[in-house]
Design a protein around this motif. Sequence first.
Motif, PDB file in Angstrom:
ATOM      1  N   GLN B   9       0.821  -1.196   0.000  1.00  0.00           N
ATOM      2  CA  GLN B   9       0.000   0.000   0.000  1.00  0.00           C
ATOM      3  C   GLN B   9       0.860   1.253   0.000  1.00  0.00           C
ATOM      4  O   GLN B   9       0.659   2.176  -0.773  1.00  0.00           O
ATOM      5  N   MET B  12       2.817   1.997  -3.238  1.00  0.00           N
ATOM      6  CA  MET B  12       2.019   2.621  -4.287  1.00  0.00           C
ATOM      7  C   MET B  12       1.833   4.110  -4.017  1.00  0.00           C
ATOM      8  O   MET B  12       1.755   4.916  -4.926  1.00  0.00           O
ATOM      9  N   MET B  13       1.748   4.468  -2.717  1.00  0.00           N
ATOM     10  CA  MET B  13       1.616   5.888  -2.393  1.00  0.00           C
ATOM     11  C   MET B  13       2.856   6.654  -2.822  1.00  0.00           C
ATOM     12  O   MET B  13       2.772   7.768  -3.306  1.00  0.00           O
ATOM     13  N   VAL B  15       4.850   5.727  -5.239  1.00  0.00           N
ATOM     14  CA  VAL B  15       4.775   5.803  -6.696  1.00  0.00           C
ATOM     15  C   VAL B  15       3.884   6.986  -7.082  1.00  0.00           C
ATOM     16  O   VAL B  15       4.228   7.797  -7.935  1.00  0.00           O
ATOM     17  N   GLY B  16       2.745   7.107  -6.382  1.00  0.00           N
ATOM     18  CA  GLY B  16       1.825   8.203  -6.639  1.00  0.00           C
ATOM     19  C   GLY B  16       2.505   9.547  -6.463  1.00  0.00           C
ATOM     20  O   GLY B  16       2.341  10.454  -7.269  1.00  0.00           O
ATOM     21  N   LYS B  17       3.303   9.645  -5.409  1.00  0.00           N
ATOM     22  CA  LYS B  17       3.972  10.916  -5.145  1.00  0.00           C
ATOM     23  C   LYS B  17       4.991  11.236  -6.235  1.00  0.00           C
ATOM     24  O   LYS B  17       5.145  12.382  -6.629  1.00  0.00           O
ATOM     25  N   VAL B  19       4.856  10.187  -9.341  1.00  0.00           N
ATOM     26  CA  VAL B  19       4.078  10.562 -10.521  1.00  0.00           C
ATOM     27  C   VAL B  19       3.646  12.023 -10.401  1.00  0.00           C
ATOM     28  O   VAL B  19       3.715  12.793 -11.346  1.00  0.00           O
ATOM     29  N   ARG B  20       3.242  12.391  -9.187  1.00  0.00           N
ATOM     30  CA  ARG B  20       2.796  13.772  -8.989  1.00  0.00           C
ATOM     31  C   ARG B  20       3.931  14.763  -9.213  1.00  0.00           C
ATOM     32  O   ARG B  20       3.728  15.804  -9.820  1.00  0.00           O
TER      33      ARG B  20
END
Lengths: 288, 247
Positions: B9, B12-13, B15-17, B19-20
């Motif tokens: 979990q 992925m966060m 990864v999200g950051k 990407v952001r």
Amino acid sequence: MLPNRNLKATPAHVDGMSITPIVKFWCVFKLVWIERMVYRLNFFLEILSGIISSLIVVFLWLAIYRSAGSGLIGGYSVKEMVTYLLGAGLINTFILTTAENPETSQSIQDGTLSTMLIKPISPYGIWFMRDLGSKAFLFLLGLLGYMCVFFFFRDYVLPPSSPGYFLLFLLSMILAAILQFLLFEVLSLLAFWLENTFGIRFTMRVIMEVVGGAIIPVSFFPEILQDIFMLLPFPYLIYLPMRIYLGKISIGQVPLELLTAGVWIMGLVILNVMTWKKGIRHYVAMGD
Amino acid sequence: MRQMAYRPQFFMMIVGKIVRIGLLFFFFQAVFLKVDRIGHWTYYEVLLLFATFHIVDYLMSVTFHRNLAFHLPQLIQTGELDTRMIMPLNLLFLLSFEMIDFIDLLSFLPSLGFLAYVLCRLQFAFSWIHALAYVLLLVNALLFLFGIVLIIATISFWTTQSFGLARIFDNLLKIGRYPLDIFEGVLRTVFVYFLPLVLIAQIPSQVLLATLSLKSMLYAFSITGVFLFVAISFWKMGLKNYLSAST
């Protein structure tokens, strides 16, 4: 609506009256509103934080316009930009990011899906209605909160370019709400296989905000990126509705754009059905 | 072992950051396609500010942020804090750094790479003194954020839930990635004195660009001291209020 493998949608009977699916879904819709009112403080804070973030972005852009010196940046006047940003903020905060379908994921993980499966209403229908209910609720109250912001920037906020455009704008917002639900729902359904889908949904949200045009109109990006972004479903969530509102798209082109959004919705419905069918076979009712 | 349970979990966060960061980089690029500066900040200066912000934000989220903002309120609610209190370690230290996954630090490399890229492109007079001050101010920024996060988390001793506040804070924090001196009037006063978000990225970036006065630097350190003092006193007060529910 997705088929429920174990149960046919037989009408339930209460006091000799049969309850039609519409009534059932209406009940679910109403329940969300009641639930939402329970956590009033958190909810109020949510509205407040949404408003703060869009205020900041507007102030940032006012500063950018001031330092640019010219009245037009990327084809947007300062008024158009402020209207775009506030509208995008309103849609983004209260329609798109407040409901990320965590319920689907959660009920699959903790096994509460089992009890939902034996109810005379499809779980998928419940999730959909809960999502729409919560979006409608947040949007209406968010709109009230935003009234202060609109008043504050009253010299900048533009009215819709024409009544016709306004109706199309409303239609595009409804399509956006459904499209957003389907996009996140399919990720939530991955909970059948993954132990947690929070991270994936978070990443998707980040992409949605930027590519969808929440912080800046898509036309500001370099051309190559624009071409890529427009191939994705995200610009139909914010960029399209706001362009319609501002009349930055010819009226003849609007139906085509809305149709494309419709095609995305159809495609995602199929993807959702397939994922659900596969997933429910995989479901182990953990924790029950 | 507990970290392992949360890994997918959290990964992925991250990864999200990342990407952001990538997408916001495009955002600034898009803005600077149309204008050549924001306030007096040039493109690469804004990117430096942005990279700095994300380094601080990243370090916070892999260390104390999730421990204090999400984990601690849960421990208070369930009464599990008891088991932590009897451990032979400073309680606040344990709670702040209980879950740190060193694998996450790997995903820190792109942010550092981004900073290195910006520094190469920036034309400025580099000096070791300024670089040292920059690092010290980054630490200062983290301590300041620690203070705020601790204050918010401590509120849950009374409310058992401070989720809404934590969310507002997360939203407000994002403001720190913009150059705050472009704002005028009340907003500027707020971000410099009352909720000094300038401490997070603007002040460290300015010191590296050698545009910061010594006075502002001392101000940055002392305001962090004040926030930390208030936070820790408040924490002690909260702890006395702990009801040890459900045990």
